[in-house]
Design an enzyme around this catalytic site. Sequence first.
Site, PDB file in Angstrom:
ATOM      1  N   ASP A  49       0.841  -1.207   0.000  1.00  0.00           N
ATOM      2  CA  ASP A  49       0.000   0.000   0.000  1.00  0.00           C
ATOM      3  C   ASP A  49       0.874   1.254   0.000  1.00  0.00           C
ATOM      4  O   ASP A  49       0.367   2.377  -0.074  1.00  0.00           O
ATOM      5  CB  ASP A  49      -1.012  -0.012   1.150  1.00  0.00           C
ATOM      6  CG  ASP A  49      -0.363   0.007   2.522  1.00  0.00           C
ATOM      7  OD1 ASP A  49       0.877  -0.102   2.622  1.00  0.00           O
ATOM      8  OD2 ASP A  49      -1.117   0.125   3.519  1.00  0.00           O
ATOM      9  N   ASP A  88      -0.944  -6.179  -0.153  1.00  0.00           N
ATOM     10  CA  ASP A  88      -1.322  -5.502   1.093  1.00  0.00           C
ATOM     11  C   ASP A  88      -2.831  -5.302   1.168  1.00  0.00           C
ATOM     12  O   ASP A  88      -3.464  -4.909   0.175  1.00  0.00           O
ATOM     13  CB  ASP A  88      -0.682  -4.101   1.125  1.00  0.00           C
ATOM     14  CG  ASP A  88       0.368  -3.967   2.196  1.00  0.00           C
ATOM     15  OD1 ASP A  88       0.327  -4.722   3.187  1.00  0.00           O
ATOM     16  OD2 ASP A  88       1.243  -3.093   2.035  1.00  0.00           O
ATOM     17  N   LYS A 118      -1.059  -9.301   2.980  1.00  0.00           N
ATOM     18  CA  LYS A 118      -0.332  -8.789   4.145  1.00  0.00           C
ATOM     19  C   LYS A 118      -1.236  -7.814   4.867  1.00  0.00           C
ATOM     20  O   LYS A 118      -1.985  -7.068   4.212  1.00  0.00           O
ATOM     21  CB  LYS A 118       0.967  -8.084   3.720  1.00  0.00           C
ATOM     22  CG  LYS A 118       1.712  -7.471   4.913  1.00  0.00           C
ATOM     23  CD  LYS A 118       3.123  -7.041   4.559  1.00  0.00           C
ATOM     24  CE  LYS A 118       3.223  -5.662   3.944  1.00  0.00           C
ATOM     25  NZ  LYS A 118       2.642  -4.566   4.748  1.00  0.00           N
ATOM     26  N   GLU A 120      -1.369  -5.114   8.484  1.00  0.00           N
ATOM     27  CA  GLU A 120      -0.657  -4.502   9.604  1.00  0.00           C
ATOM     28  C   GLU A 120      -1.361  -4.871  10.905  1.00  0.00           C
ATOM     29  O   GLU A 120      -2.566  -4.634  11.035  1.00  0.00           O
ATOM     30  CB  GLU A 120      -0.630  -2.982   9.436  1.00  0.00           C
ATOM     31  CG  GLU A 120       0.218  -2.541   8.263  1.00  0.00           C
ATOM     32  CD  GLU A 120       0.312  -1.020   8.123  1.00  0.00           C
ATOM     33  OE1 GLU A 120      -0.084  -0.292   9.065  1.00  0.00           O
ATOM     34  OE2 GLU A 120       0.773  -0.565   7.070  1.00  0.00           O
ATOM     35  N   GLU A 183       8.957  -3.725  10.790  1.00  0.00           N
ATOM     36  CA  GLU A 183       9.342  -2.428  10.210  1.00  0.00           C
ATOM     37  C   GLU A 183       9.844  -1.474  11.291  1.00  0.00           C
ATOM     38  O   GLU A 183       9.153  -1.209  12.285  1.00  0.00           O
ATOM     39  CB  GLU A 183       8.150  -1.796   9.454  1.00  0.00           C
ATOM     40  CG  GLU A 183       8.508  -0.422   8.889  1.00  0.00           C
ATOM     41  CD  GLU A 183       7.584   0.086   7.791  1.00  0.00           C
ATOM     42  OE1 GLU A 183       6.702  -0.650   7.338  1.00  0.00           O
ATOM     43  OE2 GLU A 183       7.777   1.255   7.396  1.00  0.00           O
TER      44      GLU A 183
HETATM   45  O1  KIV Z   1       3.504  -1.052   1.670  1.00  0.00           O
HETATM   46  C1  KIV Z   1       4.680  -1.448   1.682  1.00  0.00           C
HETATM   47  O2  KIV Z   1       5.453  -1.228   0.741  1.00  0.00           O
HETATM   48  C2  KIV Z   1       5.129  -2.176   2.850  1.00  0.00           C
HETATM   49  C3  KIV Z   1       6.585  -2.503   2.945  1.00  0.00           C
HETATM   50  C4  KIV Z   1       7.358  -1.290   3.221  1.00  0.00           C
HETATM   51  C5  KIV Z   1       6.849  -3.565   3.932  1.00  0.00           C
HETATM   52  O3  KIV Z   1       4.362  -2.480   3.700  1.00  0.00           O
END
Ligand code: KIV
Length: 266
Positions: A49, A88, A118, A120, A183
Amino acid sequence: MSTENRRITVPQFAALKAAGRKITMLTAYDFAMAKLIDAAGIEGILVGDSMSMVVQGHENTLPVTLDEMIYHAEMVGRAVQHALVVVDMPFPSFHLGKYKAIENAGRILKEARCQAVKLEGGVEQAEVIEALSSSGIPVMAHVGLRPQNVHCLGGYSVQRDRENLLADAKAAESSGAFAIVLECIPAEIAREITQTLAIPTIGIGAGVDCDGQILVMHDLLGLTPGRTPRHVKVYADLKTQVIGAVSQYRDEVREGTFPDDRQTFH
Ligand code: KIV
């Protein structure tokens, strides 16, 4: 055989840790770049994202929508033959309860030819990670600095609360996450998490002892406008090269030296 069938699978990706193989990941948001990254032999490609900032020009990752993530993930999905493709879940596509999260993550998997999502979160997203994993949707968790939390955090700072970070990482693993992004956390805490968990840790600003590393492709190529964060290593200066190439083209068109005979049909 379809493109996806030749890719690194989620179990193969997770097994790289036990095999002692360092894992490389990069972000991609379109067909051309995803093809190049894949050709270079990177194990995992994330449609991050971060697209909200580096592609769309927003000041944070909050504005990008689920439809936009899927639109770009489709392009990446068409390009990649070898790497694991992870997409994401944008804010707030997994914050409205586990059923909504399954519906949204399900759309990503159905429409974008990717293999995992993915999201968070650690402790507070444990129920969602478990619901997705047990629905056949592999989850890469993301703890430490969580950019979708920018307004609560008041900025993008290194996260140093060891107890909370360990609790988040353990909760993600015990809920079924197959890997976890760490991160912007101190290297010592990342090392401890990496030694504690059986699943691979993928670091960004988390030191060298993580099981793998990820960078935003635009940062690596020197395409990001303005200041690059401390954890980034810039491997190429494409910004200068692009401006140079475009300026040369501009001058040659103005001078009448492009096109010349070699680019002309008679
Ligand atoms: O959105 C993204 O690019 C990320 C990475 C920095 C891990 O979450």
